[in-house]
Design an enzyme around this catalytic site. Structure first.
Site, PDB file in Angstrom:
ATOM      1  CG  HIS A  21      -0.410  -3.772   2.481  1.00 27.91           C
ATOM      2  ND1 HIS A  21      -1.356  -2.893   1.536  1.00 27.91           N
ATOM      3  CD2 HIS A  21      -0.212  -4.937   1.625  1.00 27.91           C
ATOM      4  CE1 HIS A  21      -1.375  -3.552   0.427  1.00 27.91           C
ATOM      5  NE2 HIS A  21      -0.647  -4.610   0.464  1.00 27.91           N
ATOM      6  CD  GLU A  66       2.805  -3.648  -0.016  1.00 30.23           C
ATOM      7  OE1 GLU A  66       3.542  -4.590  -0.586  1.00 30.23           O
ATOM      8  OE2 GLU A  66       1.833  -3.221  -0.541  1.00 30.23           O
ATOM      9  CD  GLU A  67       0.382  -1.810  -3.177  1.00 32.33           C
ATOM     10  OE1 GLU A  67       1.354  -1.972  -4.049  1.00 32.33           O
ATOM     11  OE2 GLU A  67      -0.705  -2.824  -2.953  1.00 32.33           O
ATOM     12  CG  ASP A  95       0.523  -8.284   0.252  1.00 34.50           C
ATOM     13  OD1 ASP A  95      -0.650  -8.152  -0.020  1.00 34.50           O
ATOM     14  OD2 ASP A  95       1.484  -7.731   0.065  1.00 34.50           O
TER      15      ASP A  95
END
Length: 229
Positions: A21, A66-67, A95
């Site tokens: 990401h 993604e966050e 990740d």
């Protein structure tokens, strides 16, 4: 926004996919989380080139959001037709692979339900990645459960998944420190989601092991005709 790239060679009906990401949390620059994953993909893609000799096509994914609940990866998978989803042989999520006090964890095949263990075939991906880490000199990498990152959309779609993750805010055990090095009873990443997640937070040794192991895992599956079992 997502950025997707795929090799010109290899069977486009059998795709080996790897992703990381692009975004970070508001409070952190995100050099390890997940600049380390993005850098790993870029280096592997650069070495692989556009036209490798491969049985299966290789697809690189750089996901946004993604966050914020894995918006990019969820949107990507939702946007695929059923036929295109079936073309993806596996997805490998990267990740955090360069934390200062990082461990060596692999995700896939562990847990009591599909969200934790992944669909059938996920254990095979995890085993190959763990074996590749051992080949780089890592002692006893640990296979753990998924925790709900960019792999979740692929799990929901029934696509076999593996993951590379060096630990975040939890603490390294005495046994892990003895096996892998680093500081026992300290956070795997003392700068997780913090402003200090900068270049000097990068553990180049951890990054090197993961990068080589992930490249080896991609090569293994990109050149394999075997079904995941």
């Amino acid at each position: 926004r997502n950025v997707i790239a795929q090799t010109s060679t290899g069977d486009p009906g059998n795709i080996v996919m790897i992703g990381a990401h692009l975004d970070s949390v508001e409070d952190g620059p995100g050099i390890v989380d997940d600049g380390s994953g993005v850098a790993t993909l870029l280096e592997i893609a650069s070495q692989l080139g556009a036209n490798p000799s491969a049985q299966n096509a290789v697809r690189f994914a750089f996901f946004g959001g993604e966050e914020n609940g894995a918006e990019g990866s969820n949107g990507y998978v939702r946007g695929l037709s059923n036929a295109d989803r079936k073309k993806i042989k596996l997805y490998l999520n990267v990740d955090m692979v360069a934390s200062k006090n990082g461990g060596y964890f692999v995700q896939g095949g562990k847990g009591h339900d599909k969200d934790e263990s992944g669909p059938p075939g996920s254990a095979t991906i995890a085993r190959v990645l763990a074996d590749q880490l051992v080949k780089t000199g890592v002692t006893k990498p640990e296979i753990i459960e998924f925790v709900g990152d960019d792999e979740s959309a692929f799990i929901d779609a029934g696509i076999p998944v593996g993951g590379a993750e060096n630990g975040d805010a939890e603490r390294k055990t005495t046994g892990q420190a003895k096996t892998w090095g680093g500081q026992a009873r300290e956070h795997y990443d003392p700068c997780y989601h913090q402003a200090c997640d900068r270049v000097d937070n990068v553990n180049r040794d951890v990054l090197n092991h993961y990068m080589r192991a992930l490249a080896g895992t991609l090569a293994y599956f990109a050149t394999s005709k075997a079904e995941l079992g």
